[in-house]
Design a protein around this motif. Structure first.
Motif, PDB file in Angstrom:
ATOM      1  N   SER A  18      -3.060 -10.134  24.872  1.00 44.16           N
ATOM      2  CA  SER A  18      -3.955  -9.824  23.770  1.00 44.16           C
ATOM      3  C   SER A  18      -3.812 -10.960  22.760  1.00 44.16           C
ATOM      4  N   ALA A  19      -4.404 -10.800  21.574  1.00 44.73           N
ATOM      5  CA  ALA A  19      -4.396 -11.904  20.610  1.00 44.73           C
ATOM      6  C   ALA A  19      -4.503 -11.376  19.192  1.00 44.73           C
ATOM      7  N   ILE A  20      -3.994 -12.176  18.255  1.00 42.23           N
ATOM      8  CA  ILE A  20      -4.080 -11.786  16.845  1.00 42.23           C
ATOM      9  C   ILE A  20      -5.492 -11.931  16.305  1.00 42.23           C
ATOM     10  N   GLY A  21      -6.419 -12.458  17.119  1.00 39.10           N
ATOM     11  CA  GLY A  21      -7.822 -12.443  16.753  1.00 39.10           C
ATOM     12  C   GLY A  21      -8.324 -11.044  16.452  1.00 39.10           C
ATOM     13  N   TYR A  22      -7.579 -10.035  16.909  1.00 38.78           N
ATOM     14  CA  TYR A  22      -7.891  -8.628  16.638  1.00 38.78           C
ATOM     15  C   TYR A  22      -8.114  -8.379  15.145  1.00 38.78           C
ATOM     16  N   TYR A  23      -7.354  -9.074  14.291  1.00 40.38           N
ATOM     17  CA  TYR A  23      -7.366  -8.778  12.859  1.00 40.38           C
ATOM     18  C   TYR A  23      -8.494  -9.478  12.110  1.00 40.38           C
ATOM     19  N   GLY A  24      -9.209 -10.400  12.755  1.00 38.61           N
ATOM     20  CA  GLY A  24     -10.240 -11.146  12.049  1.00 38.61           C
ATOM     21  C   GLY A  24      -9.634 -12.052  10.990  1.00 38.61           C
ATOM     22  N   ASP A  25     -10.455 -12.478  10.039  1.00 38.61           N
ATOM     23  CA  ASP A  25      -9.990 -13.340   8.950  1.00 38.61           C
ATOM     24  C   ASP A  25      -9.342 -12.454   7.884  1.00 38.61           C
ATOM     25  N   THR A  26      -8.019 -12.589   7.705  1.00 37.89           N
ATOM     26  CA  THR A  26      -7.304 -11.711   6.765  1.00 37.89           C
ATOM     27  C   THR A  26      -7.023 -12.396   5.426  1.00 37.89           C
ATOM     28  N   GLY A  27      -7.507 -13.636   5.250  1.00 36.92           N
ATOM     29  CA  GLY A  27      -7.228 -14.344   3.999  1.00 36.92           C
ATOM     30  C   GLY A  27      -5.736 -14.510   3.797  1.00 36.92           C
ATOM     31  N   ASP A  28      -5.249 -14.232   2.589  1.00 39.43           N
ATOM     32  CA  ASP A  28      -3.801 -14.355   2.348  1.00 39.43           C
ATOM     33  C   ASP A  28      -3.110 -12.995   2.401  1.00 39.43           C
ATOM     34  N   ARG A  29      -3.813 -11.988   2.916  1.00 36.12           N
ATOM     35  CA  ARG A  29      -3.249 -10.635   3.025  1.00 36.12           C
ATOM     36  C   ARG A  29      -2.398 -10.536   4.298  1.00 36.12           C
ATOM     37  N   GLU A  30      -1.155 -10.050   4.161  1.00 42.17           N
ATOM     38  CA  GLU A  30      -0.309  -9.843   5.337  1.00 42.17           C
ATOM     39  C   GLU A  30      -0.822  -8.660   6.152  1.00 42.17           C
ATOM     40  N   VAL A  31      -0.807  -8.818   7.466  1.00 47.79           N
ATOM     41  CA  VAL A  31      -1.186  -7.718   8.350  1.00 47.79           C
ATOM     42  C   VAL A  31      -0.102  -7.536   9.407  1.00 47.79           C
ATOM     43  N   ASP A  32       0.058  -6.289   9.858  1.00 50.64           N
ATOM     44  CA  ASP A  32       0.960  -6.007  10.968  1.00 50.64           C
ATOM     45  C   ASP A  32       0.226  -5.113  11.965  1.00 50.64           C
ATOM     46  N   GLU A  33       0.976  -4.549  12.910  1.00 51.00           N
ATOM     47  CA  GLU A  33       0.349  -3.802  13.999  1.00 51.00           C
ATOM     48  C   GLU A  33      -0.373  -2.547  13.532  1.00 51.00           C
ATOM     49  N   SER A  34      -0.078  -2.072  12.323  1.00 46.84           N
ATOM     50  CA  SER A  34      -0.752  -0.889  11.804  1.00 46.84           C
ATOM     51  C   SER A  34      -2.078  -1.222  11.124  1.00 46.84           C
ATOM     52  N   SER A  35      -2.370  -2.515  10.973  1.00 42.67           N
ATOM     53  CA  SER A  35      -3.585  -2.931  10.266  1.00 42.67           C
ATOM     54  C   SER A  35      -4.813  -2.758  11.157  1.00 42.67           C
TER      55      SER A  35
END
Length: 300
Positions: free
Chosen positions: A114-131
């Motif tokens: 899989s890939a972190i492309g899942y999250y789209g453009d997150t800017g400077d916001r931290e994301v994890d697996e719950s995002s």
């Protein structure tokens, strides 16, 4: 992990080839699914586009690692190439997960690319697996890709989704494409330079996958990225230091990048993803390379 039989797809790619070598060094028997005539007993033919796979090759395996898929950033994103990126991931995962679900003795674990492309453009916001999932073509691809893997999970197989970031390796990938530019002293920030790049060394990627194979309580999405993502400008300065060359003070404007490499520029280069490997760290995995400078030194 020795004495396991492990099925691997995508074994000739950057990640697959590194992983197969490590698994065999562990003493595991690795059976590679290939889309050409098999050469020897450690290969089996499959054709994911036509849904063809030999169930007998899967019987008795303790683990399956699925990494096959068309390259994302190695050519311009024509509509045809985008269809191939989507189709290769969906068809391959559907064929493999469906076959695993029907086995009389399925494997204990299915690690699906899989890939972190899942999250789209997150800017400077931290994301994890719950995002939540984001916007864009790659987010759409990853949602469809991961949905096919859920067939294995629904059959009771421990299924882990390997959400991989930018892999640093001297054997291939983005780093080898930009390295000649930096060695000429022409490296420069891209776009604003403020977009976050979430990276992982190829050594940590391989070790993290080996760790997830044996960590039985983990299932679902796992971010395979180092704990300290950096901005593109920080990445540029670090790579310049690693090759002992200056970098250009002026950034390459976004419109120039879009004209040069097409639609991929927006999602693959100019978008930012500040991804944290919360679940991987929570399992006790200890990164070899937490810091970008250390990773680049080790890789180069």
């Amino acid at each position: 992990m020795g004495n396991m039989t492990i099925i691997v797809t995508g074994s000739s790619g950057l990640l697959g080839s590194a992983l197969v070598g490590a698994l065999r060094a562990d003493g595991s028997r690795v059976v590679r699914l290939v889309r050409r005539a098999p050469q020897g007993g450690d290969e089996s033919f499959w054709n994911p586009a036509k849904g063809l796979i030999d169930p007998a090759a899967l019987e008795g395996a303790q683990a399956v690692i699925h990494l096959a898929g068309a390259g994302v950033g190695d050519r311009r994103w024509s509509e045809e190439h985008k269809r191939e990126v989507m189709r290769s991931r969906v068809d391959g995962t559907r064929t493999l997960a469906g076959a695993l679900a029907k086995l009389s003795a399925p494997p204990g674990v299915f690690l699906s690319g899989s890939a972190i492309g899942y999250y789209g453009d997150t800017g400077d916001r931290e994301v994890d697996e719950s995002s939540p999932s984001g916007e864009g073509f790659m987010a759409e691809v990853v949602r469809a890709w991961e949905a096919e893997a859920e067939v294995a999970a629904a059959a009771g197989i421990r299924t882990v989704l390997l959400r991989t970031g930018l892999v640093l390796s001297r054997e291939g990938g983005m780093l080898t494409r930009i390295l000649p530019i930096f060695k000429l002293g022409l490296g420069a920030p891209l776009g604003s330079g403020g977009q976050y790049w979430s990276w992982i060394s190829v050594e940590d990627w391989v070790e993290a996958v080996r760790h997830l194979l044996r960590t039985e309580e983990v299932e679902g999405p796992v971010n395979l990225t180092a704990p300290e993502p950096v901005t593109n400008a920080e990445f540029t300065r670090a790579l310049g230091r690693a090759v002992h060359r200056p970098t250009m003070p002026l950034a390459v404007p976004g419109p120039v990048l879009r004209a040069a490499i097409g639609e991929f520029a927006q999602e693959g280069v100019l978008a930012g993803q500040r991804v944290i490997p919360r679940r991987l760290v929570g399992t006790g995995y200890a990164f070899r390379h937490n810091h970008l400078n250390d990773a680049l030194f080790a890789v180069l």
